[in-house]
Motif scaffolding. Sequence first.
Motif, short mmCIF file in Angstrom:
data_model
loop_
_atom_site.label_atom_id
_atom_site.label_comp_id
_atom_site.label_asym_id
_atom_site.label_seq_id
_atom_site.Cartn_x
_atom_site.Cartn_y
_atom_site.Cartn_z
N THR A 250 0.69 -1.15 0.36
CA THR A 250 0.01 -0.21 -0.12
C THR A 250 0.75 1.57 0.18
OG1 THR A 250 -0.06 -0.08 2.30
CG2 THR A 250 -2.25 -0.81 1.20
N VAL A 251 2.17 1.35 -0.34
CA VAL A 251 3.30 2.44 -0.36
C VAL A 251 2.09 3.57 -1.13
CG1 VAL A 251 5.27 3.17 -1.73
CG2 VAL A 251 4.86 0.65 0.07
N ASP A 252 1.78 3.27 -2.43
CA ASP A 252 1.26 4.28 -3.43
C ASP A 252 0.39 5.24 -2.74
OD1 ASP A 252 3.57 4.52 -5.02
OD2 ASP A 252 2.43 3.22 -5.98
N LEU A 253 -0.80 4.00 -1.66
CA LEU A 253 -1.61 4.69 -1.35
C LEU A 253 -1.93 5.11 -0.07
CD1 LEU A 253 -5.35 4.32 -0.80
CD2 LEU A 253 -4.38 2.12 -0.22
N ASP A 254 -0.83 4.70 1.06
CA ASP A 254 -0.02 5.31 1.56
C ASP A 254 0.12 6.95 1.34
OD1 ASP A 254 -1.36 2.99 3.48
OD2 ASP A 254 1.03 1.98 3.89
N ARG A 255 1.18 6.87 0.31
CA ARG A 255 1.38 7.83 0.00
C ARG A 255 0.53 9.31 -0.26
NH1 ARG A 255 4.79 6.97 -3.82
NH2 ARG A 255 6.40 5.90 -3.02
N ALA A 256 -0.79 8.64 -0.38
CA ALA A 256 -1.32 9.63 -1.41
C ALA A 256 -2.02 10.16 -0.27
CB ALA A 256 -2.37 8.62 -2.65
N ILE A 257 -2.56 9.12 0.71
CA ILE A 257 -4.05 9.46 1.89
C ILE A 257 -2.90 10.06 2.65
CG2 ILE A 257 -4.62 8.33 3.95
CD1 ILE A 257 -5.67 6.77 1.95
N GLY A 258 -1.46 10.15 3.38
CA GLY A 258 -0.77 11.14 3.74
C GLY A 258 -0.60 12.85 3.01
N ASP A 259 -0.18 12.54 1.98
CA ASP A 259 -0.41 13.85 1.15
C ASP A 259 -1.60 14.53 1.29
OD1 ASP A 259 2.33 13.32 0.83
OD2 ASP A 259 1.99 12.99 -1.66
N ALA A 260 -2.32 13.90 0.74
CA ALA A 260 -3.76 14.74 1.18
C ALA A 260 -4.68 14.97 2.16
CB ALA A 260 -4.46 13.64 0.15
N PHE A 261 -4.38 14.46 3.41
CA PHE A 261 -4.89 14.68 4.66
C PHE A 261 -3.78 15.06 5.95
CE2 PHE A 261 -7.70 11.26 2.99
CZ PHE A 261 -8.73 12.25 2.21
N GLY A 262 -2.67 15.86 5.49
CA GLY A 262 -1.73 16.48 6.14
C GLY A 262 -0.81 15.12 7.19
N GLY A 263 -1.06 14.29 6.86
CA GLY A 263 -0.04 12.79 7.04
C GLY A 263 -1.04 12.09 8.34
N ALA A 264 -2.31 11.33 7.51
CA ALA A 264 -3.19 10.68 8.24
C ALA A 264 -3.00 9.34 7.67
CB ALA A 264 -4.91 11.03 7.43
N ARG A 265 -3.40 8.43 8.28
CA ARG A 265 -2.76 7.23 8.37
C ARG A 265 -4.33 6.33 7.92
NH1 ARG A 265 -2.20 3.37 12.42
NH2 ARG A 265 -2.11 4.82 13.99
N LEU A 266 -3.89 5.65 6.84
CA LEU A 266 -5.20 4.37 6.62
C LEU A 266 -5.33 2.67 7.63
CD1 LEU A 266 -8.08 4.53 5.35
CD2 LEU A 266 -6.54 2.87 3.24
#
Length: 376
Positions: free
Chosen positions: A233-249
């Motif tokens: 989930t590297v790409d997914l984690d990076r996208a969510i972190g970038d979009a939501f200020g460091g949030a984690r799924l």
Amino acid sequence: MQIRSMFAANYRSLKSIRMDMGSVNLFIGENGVGKSNLYRALQLVQAAVRGRLAYEIAREGGMASALWSGTRRSGDPVRVKLEVELLDEERAATFFYRIECGLRPPLMAGFVFEPQIKEEELSVDAGRRPAVMMKRKGPLIQVRNETGRMNDYPEQALTSDTAIGLLGDAGHYPEVGTLRRVIDGWRFFHGFRTDRDSPLRSPCLAVTAPMLDEDGSNLAAVFATLRHTRGDTVDLDRAIGDAFGGARLVIPEPMEFAEFSLVFPDFPKRQFSPRELSDGQMRFLALAGALLSYRRPRFIALNEPETSLHPDMLPALAAMIATASTDSQIWIVTHSEALASEIEARCGTRRKRVIRTDGATWIEGMRLTGMMDDEE
């Protein structure tokens, strides 16, 4: 297999337009110029291979609503015409598919505004010259058999049937089957529900989901498939972190149902369920599922993906589009100049500005051949 070009005539605001297509196709324009009609024409090609073209046009209001309403040359058939050219690089072959549909003749049977299929043709060019594999005129269908001869298909088509749908179901015609499988796998994401009863916000059955359904109803399963089946989930984690200020799924291993939640840096011990997230956050997560799924569709269309997104999310969205474009052909319709600029910077593509010329949808700077003026 990528779409190399498309053609549409007499469909809504598309009087006659042929357009070359690349890996990333970016369209921008004002409301009412016909941006959505361009990719809706490709949706109708997909409906044809599924045997649902007549139904889809009927849903729009029938042929009376779907037909170009501007001036026509006297004597020209009143028909919607759709064509696609697809390049199969693995087989070094080009597939050409064309379909025409129109109104019922005055003295013929059928419903007044029901679309009637008039002509269809599938040909394949493997390097010498195109060979017609299937041809349909009215109810009569001819198809090339294993010896290379064109034979009459034993079953006559109803006026609402598509020949490619009938032959695909028969299972004896590999070229028809190949094209049908490819086009059937296209995905059109033209809006996700984000209300409180949206399927995005609910757990879904724990079934392996290699790609997102068009309504997003299997989003949690798409995330779980990435985390627990693919293990990446590297790409997914990076996208969510970038979009939501460091949030984690957070994606627990599914039991009967798949589900997910978000943890934000300001509340490290609190998991926020989908029902607690904003419309923009849910829309971004759905786009992440569409663009970063385990097995991406060969063609992904996004209609105004920036809707409800905070401007700070646009760079992360453009980055996801760039990632998806390594496997998929992408079509984006947007109003956002900011998103268009982000996509251009990451994908190396040029935006196409959609305009109206004499009432018809056109691309600014495009020649009649479909090539842009600045292309060699």
